[in-house]
Design an enzyme around this catalytic site. Sequence first.
Site, short mmCIF file in Angstrom:
data_model
loop_
_atom_site.label_atom_id
_atom_site.label_comp_id
_atom_site.label_asym_id
_atom_site.label_seq_id
_atom_site.Cartn_x
_atom_site.Cartn_y
_atom_site.Cartn_z
CG ASN A 98 -2.06 -0.97 1.13
OD1 ASN A 98 -2.33 -1.53 0.08
ND2 ASN A 98 -2.74 -1.19 2.24
NE ARG A 427 -7.73 -1.15 -10.27
CZ ARG A 427 -6.76 -0.27 -10.49
NH1 ARG A 427 -5.74 -0.64 -11.23
NH2 ARG A 427 -6.81 0.94 -9.98
NE ARG A 457 -2.30 6.69 -11.27
CZ ARG A 457 -1.77 7.75 -11.87
NH1 ARG A 457 -0.63 7.64 -12.52
NH2 ARG A 457 -2.39 8.91 -11.84
CG HIS A 487 -14.48 2.89 -11.14
ND1 HIS A 487 -15.30 2.75 -10.03
CD2 HIS A 487 -13.30 2.31 -10.81
CE1 HIS A 487 -14.64 2.11 -9.08
NE2 HIS A 487 -13.43 1.84 -9.52
CE1 TYR A 520 -8.76 -6.94 -3.23
CE2 TYR A 520 -9.78 -5.47 -4.81
CZ TYR A 520 -8.66 -5.92 -4.17
OH TYR A 520 -7.43 -5.36 -4.44
NE ARG A 616 -11.97 -1.08 1.34
CZ ARG A 616 -10.98 -0.61 0.57
NH1 ARG A 616 -9.75 -0.53 1.04
NH2 ARG A 616 -11.22 -0.20 -0.66
#
Length: 749
Positions: A98, A427, A457, A487, A520, A616
């Site tokens: 991260n 993605r 990204r 997105h 996820y 989150r």
Amino acid sequence: MTSSTAAHADGARGETGTPETIALPMESPPAIIQPAVRAYTPEIDIATLSLDELCTSEMVYNRELSWLDFNWRVLNEALDARTPLLERLRFLAITASNLDEFFRKRVGGLKRQKAAGMAHLNLPGWTPDVQLELIAKAVRPMVETQSRCLLEEILPRLAEHGVRLLDYPELTPSQQARLRQYYLREVYPILTPLAVDPGHPFPFLSNLSLSLGVLLQDPISHERRFARVKVPQNRPRWVPLDNPLHFVPLEQIIIHNLDTLFTGMEVIAAYPFRVTRNADIARNEEEADDLLEMISEELREQRFADVVRLEIDASMPDSVRALLQSELALEQNDIYPVHGPLRLADLFPLADLNLPHLKYEPWTPITPPRLAGLDRDSRSGEIFSIIRQGDLMVHHPYHSFSVSTQHFIEAAARDPQVLAIKQTLYRTSANSPVVAALIQAAERGKQVAVLVEVKARFDEAQNIEWARALENAGCHVAYGLVGLKTHSKISLVIREEEDGLRAYYHIGTGNYNPKTAALYTDIGFFSCRPDIGTDLMDLFNYLTGYSRQTEYYKLLVAPVNMRQRFGALIDGEIENALQGRPARIIAKMNGLEDPFLVRKLYEASQAGVAVDLIVRGNCRLRPGLPGISENIRVISIIGRFLEHSRIWYFENGGAPRYFIGSADWMRRNLSNRVEAVVPIEDPYLQEQLYHILQTSLNDHRQGWEMLPDGRYRQRTPHHLPPDSPEALGTHIALMRHTRRMSAQLLADA
């Protein structure tokens, strides 16, 4: 275990961005995360700020510092003794990874602003310099805590279970001899020592690579020399010994065999170091002739972008540090001494060791009962028949991605009655079965249109590769809209049936990626309702053509109408509260900072609406402020799965409305991205969503509650039955619930 020259970390915790306590055993007091923004404004009284200031002021919220507060909550999973040991190691790797992305993107952006002489005119005092200084203050104690956790907590505990990360001097002579043979055979041929002197310019350092700074002395002239050796990334970082659970870091093997590279020279010492390069490259999409070529050129520029961070072995002498700082044109705040190993993201392979008793209980995603028995290779279109019987919803990773979302695309590719497939890809995985199915569909003569977002990204290179593969197969490929990122997570299938053409579709909260679908939490919605199907056709026309559609029957679409529609839904709850009708809002998302919607939520609280927020990561809103937000609660769920689903609930006077989709309540999502949110109207599916929300809100194991001053306090399951869902936490509770409900439905069938 230490690095070749570093000692154990012994620094005190820093002043900013650090927990006041660390949650270790269950009976310990809850951990509290101090917000890093308070380092800049410690004297501010949040209760004295106006509503406008609460919604917009960086004295309350700074995106970069808020993200660092979030990474502290992730790091706490590594500090928490209740987390299985190898999972603690994994969380160290996650927080390190991260930070790598944070420096590349966020710090890189601030560095670019600083170089251009830019200051944020709307944020008095918050120049790039100020933010970079605060980031350094918040990151240093985080790095120290990572190292101390590894060296003093996790590695000693792993040694008790036979897993050891050894220093080279700890090895027996025979082990060292075997490693030297390994080095000569597998490593030495790859290495290229690079001298630094007037005849040898300072070498190029690739992004995130691990290097050794080697100090040498000529035995004849007694002159000191400096050289750089790159630690190869195509060799295992942790080299196993004769015991497969014993490892030695690759850099230590190289350091103790440097005589092979510098024959006749005296090796004085070697110090690991690592650079991070800027990934925030300026772009002007309006002037681009070819978006794909522009992104490809940007990727080439990133390889040689400025260095924004230098990590060094803490024992590195000032002379070597000064050399690196000068050659890389860095400031003091850009340099981070590290005790112990650098590049902790490399701990992932160790966390994957086959030691089940040191990991979370294994979880195999469940096949949704309605999809049980589907023939994965059939061309019958059975899944479309199931969707015609009623809307279907899946919850990953509790439900299997491969037998639901992936199967939907694969079935569409095989089914001879399917005429067209349209999909967005933000993605996906390296060997994507979804992309393979789209290519297969095109090869079978179906119309296939794919919006591949090449500006995603850190996935730009892979997405460009997929876009070209899809084009070569005959798919119609678009690369995104100028000035916007696409997105949304949507798939549309047009099928010819007896009564005409019918649209089937999937709308999700997560990417079409089987790997992340196992890690996820995301919602997927399947339906063939005509009104939503019409909306999706209009949305794809907007994405691939020149449509300027502004009206949608059901969908909330950003940047077209989503912010306004959500604002109207909040206004509806305000009106209901003022009229004495039931009024409540529950919103689950990854981030919340859009000033317009934050203000609406404050207004809702003032009107008496109960507001529960499950956020989150970044959150601008402050709960529990008297007269402003005393009806608002904010919690963050951190655990074995990354909470990624976006779900909204509006009480609506007793007739609740539910929505799921791809958007967070962030300015970038609502203004600069194409997003899609869909209402969930089936009562049974609404019950499922409500259960997910309530399980999260009641979590006293993984939940962190935001306090009015911006601190986060970890909830603890004291006085709760140890086997209750509240004490087990969201993820275990939902695993058990999914397994139980699946067995019950199959039994009823």
